[in-house]
Motif scaffolding. Structure first.
Motif, short mmCIF file in Angstrom:
data_model
loop_
_atom_site.label_atom_id
_atom_site.label_comp_id
_atom_site.label_asym_id
_atom_site.label_seq_id
_atom_site.Cartn_x
_atom_site.Cartn_y
_atom_site.Cartn_z
N LYS A 18 37.02 41.38 20.16
CA LYS A 18 38.08 41.30 21.18
C LYS A 18 39.12 42.39 20.95
CE LYS A 18 41.72 38.31 20.63
NZ LYS A 18 43.06 38.87 20.85
N HIS A 43 56.42 50.70 19.30
CA HIS A 43 55.66 51.41 20.34
C HIS A 43 56.63 52.34 21.09
CE1 HIS A 43 52.25 48.27 20.49
NE2 HIS A 43 53.14 47.73 19.73
N PRO A 80 58.64 36.29 16.79
CA PRO A 80 58.98 37.43 17.65
C PRO A 80 57.91 38.52 17.54
CG PRO A 80 60.67 37.06 15.95
CD PRO A 80 59.61 36.06 15.72
N ASP A 99 59.28 47.44 19.78
CA ASP A 99 60.21 48.55 19.47
C ASP A 99 59.50 49.74 18.83
OD1 ASP A 99 59.83 46.62 17.42
OD2 ASP A 99 61.37 47.57 16.24
N GLY A 102 48.99 47.58 17.09
CA GLY A 102 49.18 47.98 18.49
C GLY A 102 49.90 49.30 18.62
N SER A 113 51.80 48.90 12.18
CA SER A 113 51.52 48.05 13.35
C SER A 113 50.20 48.47 14.01
CB SER A 113 52.66 48.22 14.37
OG SER A 113 52.22 47.94 15.68
N ILE A 161 56.23 50.09 9.75
CA ILE A 161 55.22 49.12 9.30
C ILE A 161 53.90 49.50 9.97
CG2 ILE A 161 56.50 47.02 8.73
CD1 ILE A 161 56.38 46.08 11.50
N ARG A 204 53.35 31.34 11.98
CA ARG A 204 51.90 31.26 12.24
C ARG A 204 51.28 30.04 11.54
NH1 ARG A 204 47.54 36.23 12.98
NH2 ARG A 204 46.32 35.04 14.47
C1 EPZ Z 1 47.16 42.87 16.56
O1 EPZ Z 1 48.38 42.39 17.12
C2 EPZ Z 1 46.11 41.82 16.91
N1 EPZ Z 1 46.01 41.69 18.36
C3 EPZ Z 1 46.50 40.48 16.30
O2 EPZ Z 1 45.40 39.57 16.56
C4 EPZ Z 1 46.64 40.65 14.78
O3 EPZ Z 1 47.09 39.41 14.24
C5 EPZ Z 1 47.66 41.75 14.48
O4 EPZ Z 1 47.27 42.99 15.13
C6 EPZ Z 1 47.79 42.03 12.99
O5 EPZ Z 1 46.55 42.37 12.48
C7 EPZ Z 1 45.30 42.61 19.05
O6 EPZ Z 1 44.77 43.56 18.49
C8 EPZ Z 1 45.19 42.38 20.52
P1 EPZ Z 1 51.09 44.31 14.87
P2 EPZ Z 1 49.68 43.37 17.19
O7 EPZ Z 1 51.76 45.24 15.81
O8 EPZ Z 1 49.26 44.75 17.47
C9 EPZ Z 1 55.67 43.48 14.03
C10 EPZ Z 1 44.38 37.62 17.35
O9 EPZ Z 1 44.41 36.44 16.99
N2 EPZ Z 1 55.94 44.49 15.05
O10 EPZ Z 1 50.23 44.86 13.80
O11 EPZ Z 1 50.67 42.73 18.09
C11 EPZ Z 1 55.05 42.21 14.61
O12 EPZ Z 1 56.04 41.35 15.11
C12 EPZ Z 1 45.65 38.44 17.41
O13 EPZ Z 1 43.32 38.23 17.68
C13 EPZ Z 1 57.26 44.90 15.28
O14 EPZ Z 1 58.19 44.44 14.64
O15 EPZ Z 1 50.20 43.24 15.69
C14 EPZ Z 1 54.31 41.63 13.44
O16 EPZ Z 1 55.22 40.88 12.65
C15 EPZ Z 1 46.88 37.64 16.99
N3 EPZ Z 1 57.50 45.83 16.25
C16 EPZ Z 1 53.86 42.86 12.66
O17 EPZ Z 1 54.65 43.95 13.14
C17 EPZ Z 1 56.50 46.38 16.99
O18 EPZ Z 1 56.78 47.24 17.86
C18 EPZ Z 1 52.40 43.24 12.87
O19 EPZ Z 1 52.21 43.34 14.26
C19 EPZ Z 1 55.17 45.95 16.77
C20 EPZ Z 1 54.91 45.01 15.78
#
Ligand code: EPZ
Length: 432
Positions: free
Chosen positions: A24, A128, A122, A126, A166, A164, A162, A333
């Motif tokens: 996915k 991105h 949350p 930010d 996405g 991230s 971090i 979570r």
């Molecule tokens: C991706 O989400 C996945 N989703 C998530 O899977 C997965 O849990 C996550 O990566 C971590 O591996 C998809 O790929 C569609 P992050 P994403 O940006 O990109 C913080 C599932 O069950 N953050 O790595 O949203 C955020 O809040 C889903 O398949 C910011 O603060 O995760 C989090 O605490 C759930 N600012 C941490 O970073 C930002 O601009 C990691 O988030 C972006 C993120």
């Protein structure tokens, strides 16, 4: 209003073999990235998920033509006419934000709102938006809309605070058609990033280092279409291994990528499961009683994945001893814990830490999925529980699992998806 429920009869040892669905979290960014291509893209091994259909709707709204044929997506650039994604489509899933990079890369403009997705605390964007600004994008917010324009989209050196997932994906998809070179440091290393880069390189992009901490993207003038097969879903694979671990039995998963799962497989071995690996197959034998795992900490890849946390939690509910999980990626979570307690689990949550003391057995109950992986964890727990479990909130499961009940039953489980009326629903709730 009527709703669908899943009636799971516990106590069956699982046995059988399945082929694991496509990923996915790789299919969704790749479908968005197809916007960048000026020719037709054919994607194979795309899982049949409501999130995939939502991505297809967004592509068609923007003017592309996306046709889903079972697990193949055919995406062609009929005529990109739109640069705004409707709020309802943005709210449908987290991955709607994955259109930001491709739209800026291809159209130099994009209007979005905050994305939806599982409520794990949350989930700002930010990082991105800050990265887009460093590449020359002007961003202003008005009545909840995030309006982005890029007269001159250029490469930049972008250190992520971090890793991230996405943000890493959006930077890559914005940079492939930008002017000059982008160097991204502290990038996410999840295998889905490497899959996205492999797809884009096959379309003519110049990306190196994807899947490592530093990714370099050399902007090119245009990208052609291609035919590509999406990688296996490592979290769906883990879901079926944990379901077998919780219920007992022996299963074989085909079409997997075990090398993407080393840290999570190690935890199942530590819990007493016997695992065999041969090319794209994983065998699990869980006929021995399980033992608790002293300490599990979720971290960015390659450490133990946050998406597997609820799943291992369900397994450890009936493991001998006491263990602790620390969820370091998302703030909230543990919504599945309240539902596991209804099944007789002994779990104490304090902040980001959960302490699990194994009980002899769980019992069936009426429980509700609060998010995608939490819902799968409840089904795994139900497989090993005594009696029947009624699982509600199936729309969460449908976002991430291709034919969940059929797959569960093909492993020897007993799960029946039925529609219940509002009055039956009230009666269930009273008896819950
Ligand atoms: C991706 O989400 C996945 N989703 C998530 O899977 C997965 O849990 C996550 O990566 C971590 O591996 C998809 O790929 C569609 P992050 P994403 O940006 O990109 C913080 C599932 O069950 N953050 O790595 O949203 C955020 O809040 C889903 O398949 C910011 O603060 O995760 C989090 O605490 C759930 N600012 C941490 O970073 C930002 O601009 C990691 O988030 C972006 C993120």
């Amino acid at each position: 209003m009527a709703e669908e429920i899943l009636r799971i009869t516990g106590g069956q040892k699982l046995r059988g073999e399945i082929t694991v669905q496509g990923a996915k979290n790789s299919a969704l960014p790749i479908m968005a990235a197809a916007l960048l291509c000026s020719g037709e893209t054919v994607l194979h091994n795309v899982p049949r998920l409501t999130d995939v259909y939502a991505a297809s709707r967004i592509l068609n709204h923007l003017g592309m033509r996306c046709k889903m044929e079972e697990t193949t997506a055919v995406i062609s650039p009929e005529g990109l006419t739109q640069t705004e994604i409707p709020d309802a489509d943005m709210r449908a899933m987290r991955s709607s934000v994955m259109f930001l990079g491709p739209m800026l890369g291809r159209l130099r403009a994009c209007v979005i709102t905050m994305p939806g997705g599982c409520e794990l605390g949350p989930r700002p964007i930010d990082l991105h938006l800050d990265a887009m600004r460093q590449m020359g994008v002007q961003i202003r917010e008005s009545q909840g809309k995030i309006i982005c324009t890029a007269e001159h989209l250029h490469g930049a050196r972008i250190p992520l605070p971090i890793p991230s997932v996405g943000a890493t994906e959006n930077i890559i998809t914005a940079a492939v058609l930008a002017e000059g070179e982008t160097v991204l440091t502290n990038a996410a290393r999840e295998p889905e990033i490497a899959d996205l880069a492999a797809f884009l390189n096959q379309c003519g992009a110049r990306i190196t280092g994807a899947g490592e901490g530093t990714v370099v993207i050399e902007g090119v003038k245009s990208l052609h279409g291609t035919e590509y097969t999406v990688m296996p879903d490592r979290i769906a694979a883990y879901t079926w291994l944990c379901t077998c671990a919780a219920a007992g039995g022996t299963v074989c998963l085909k079409g997997t990528a075990p090398r993407d799962m080393e840290s999570s497989l190690a935890v199942l071995r530590a819990a007493g499961c016997r695992l065999g690996i041969c090319r794209d197959r994983i065998y699990l034998d869980s006929s021995q009683p399980l033992r608790s795992v002293r300490y599990i900490r979720t971290m960015p890849y390659p450490a133990f994945p946050t998406d597997a946390q609820a799943l291992i939690c369900a397994v450890l509910c009936t493991a001998q001893g006491t263990g602790m999980i620390e969820e370091t990626v998302f703030e909230s979570r543990y919504k599945h814990v309240g539902e596991l307690l209804r099944m007789g689990a002994d779990i104490r949550v304090s902040g980001r830490t959960a302490v699990i003391t194994g009980v002899r057995s769980l019992h069936g109950a009426s429980v509700e999925a609060m998010d995608l992986r939490g819902g799968a964890a409840l089904a795994a727990a139900a497989a090993g529980a005594e009696g029947e479990t009624v699982l509600r909130g199936l729309h969460h499961l449908d976002r991430g699992y291709d034919r969940f009940a059929e797959t569960f039953n093909s492993l020897g489980g007993i799960a029946k998806r039925t529609l219940i009326s509002a009055s039956e629903r009230e009666k269930n709730a009273l008896n819950a």
